[in-house]
Design an enzyme around this catalytic site. Structure first.
Site, PDB file in Angstrom:
ATOM      1  N   GLU A  54      -0.058  -1.393   5.655  1.00 25.53           N
ATOM      2  CA  GLU A  54       1.031  -1.044   6.558  1.00 25.53           C
ATOM      3  C   GLU A  54       0.991   0.439   6.911  1.00 25.53           C
ATOM      4  O   GLU A  54       1.280   0.822   8.051  1.00 25.53           O
ATOM      5  CB  GLU A  54       2.380  -1.386   5.902  1.00 25.53           C
ATOM      6  CG  GLU A  54       3.594  -1.222   6.816  1.00 25.53           C
ATOM      7  CD  GLU A  54       4.164   0.195   6.838  1.00 25.53           C
ATOM      8  OE1 GLU A  54       4.977   0.483   7.729  1.00 25.53           O
ATOM      9  OE2 GLU A  54       3.783   1.019   5.969  1.00 25.53           O
ATOM     10  N   ASP A  77       0.829  -1.200   0.000  1.00 27.16           N
ATOM     11  CA  ASP A  77       0.000   0.000   0.000  1.00 27.16           C
ATOM     12  C   ASP A  77       0.865   1.253   0.000  1.00 27.16           C
ATOM     13  O   ASP A  77       2.045   1.229   0.395  1.00 27.16           O
ATOM     14  CB  ASP A  77      -0.971   0.003   1.184  1.00 27.16           C
ATOM     15  CG  ASP A  77      -0.273  -0.046   2.538  1.00 27.16           C
ATOM     16  OD1 ASP A  77       0.718  -0.797   2.676  1.00 27.16           O
ATOM     17  OD2 ASP A  77      -0.700   0.665   3.461  1.00 27.16           O
TER      18      ASP A  77
END
Length: 382
Positions: free
Chosen positions: A133, A71
């Site tokens: 994350e 991400d």
């Protein structure tokens, strides 16, 4: 495919944390499958997002794990020179959202996997890719739960966050929380007859600042960090509906980033004691007064000893043998605390370029990372 070609493909997936990452994971799964590498997909219950775990080489023994997140942070409100999700190579730099943080490392790891598929490995290579994350190391937890049940776990882990390929042995832990401040509404013309929740929230922010001052002046120290002490920070405050209404509710989102010598839960208890004193001062006139603190997310810090075997191993792979600690958090603390996998952080690029418009990674850093990966491959094949 080489690392730059893979980075071009990865950047094209706009995997902002709020959005799905399944197309990127599907690309990686197919890329590995075409090279004879089987990968496990660990999806969220709604199927929108997924982690991926793959092993190249013998599966009956522990190996070296390369970990990265898929991400990226949003681009809204930033002034980019071009499309953030289209790789642009100029003047020795590769520009695009996630180039530094941290699709450059993921691309290098996938290029390594392709090379490793053609070698006979005596020690396996593991790849772990996670989601979410950037919002608190949330996604990797389901992958860790799966790994907890596995008969064989990785022997060591390298988290490829950008460190300019220096070896980071630690990072601070994080506790994120929300304080909901409850007051009593009223007409602003009669404000003293009400309890302003925004004012109460500001008083609570004062408690946060007092605690931060104490930590900065009297708290424990770790000189390996740029900020060598635990920090307390208020990041978001929200309350009120109209100027002529005394608000009855206001929230304060805050965090604690603690060095290993400090216990975040003890600091939180001190903050809650301060909140309780604020409430007690107002209860007589306003029984509804309250400050409720809820923990939103936590992850542990990482504190790998500088003389640990994982550090000695990674020193063989990089050009700079010195160690340091990073300010930002990673999934490394979770791998270490929950799976007992010794971990360091070492990846290409710099976080100075991360999260900014025109984020970039230098081509020199990508080339250096490829050389690091080649050294790793030689050792896995030895």
């Amino acid at each position: 495919m080489n690392t730059l070609e893979l980075l071009d493909r990865l950047i094209a997936f706009p995997t902002v944390s709020r959005d799905p990452n399944r197309e990127l994971i599907a690309f990686v799964h197919d890329f590995l499958a075409a090279r004879g590498i089987e990968a496990q997909i660990v999806a969220t219950p709604d199927g929108r997002k997924a982690n991926l775990f793959a092993t190249i080489g013998p599966a009956d023994r522990p190996g070296i794990m390369l970990s990265g997140h898929t991400d990226v942070v949003p681009v809204e409100g930033q002034s980019w020179s071009g499309d953030p999700f289209r790789l642009r190579v100029e003047d020795g730099r590769a520009y695009g959202r996630g180039t530094a943080d941290m699709k450059g490392f993921v691309a290098a790891a996938l290029a390594l996997a392709e090379r490793a598929a053609g070698r006979e490995l005596s020690t396996p290579l593991h790849l772990a890719l996670s989601h979410d994350e950037e919002v608190g190391c949330v996604g990797v937890r389901s992958l860790i739960e799966r790994m907890e049940q596995a008969p064989v776990r990785p022997h060591m882990c390298i988290v490829g966050e950008p460190t300019a390929l220096r070896i980071a042995t630690g990072h601070k832990g994080k506790l994120a929380a929300r304080a909901t401040c409850c007051g009593v509404e009223g007409h602003s013309a009669l404000a003293p007859k009400a309890l302003n929740a925004i004012h109460l929230a500001c008083d609570f922010v004062g408690v946060l600042r007092e605690q931060q001052d104490r930590l900065a002046t009297e708290g424990a120290r770790d000189p390996d960090y740029d900020i060598p002490y635990t920090t307390v920070h208020a990041g978001v405050i929200g309350g009120g509906t109209a100027l002529n209404i005394v608000p009855n509710r206001c929230t304060v989102d805050f965090e604690i980033r603690n060095i290993a010598q400090d216990d975040a839960s003890q600091i939180l208890n001190r903050l809650m004691d301060g909140a309780a004193k604020l409430v007690e001062q107002r209860k007589g006139a306003f029984p509804q007064a309250d400050i409720v603190v809820d923990v939103v997310n936590t992850y542990p810090g990482l504190a790998t000893p500088a003389d640990a075997p994982i550090v000695d191993f990674v020193r063989l792979l990089v050009e700079d043998p010195a160690t340091f600690k990073v300010a930002f958090g990673t999934e490394g603390g979770l791998f270490d605390s929950r799976l007992s996998i010794p971990t360091v952080i070492c990846g290409p690029g710099s976080m100075d370029q991360g999260h900014k418009p025109d984020e970039f990674i230098s081509l020199d850093q990508l080339a250096s990372c490829d050389r690091m990966m080649d050294r790793l491959l030689d050792r896995l094949a030895a």
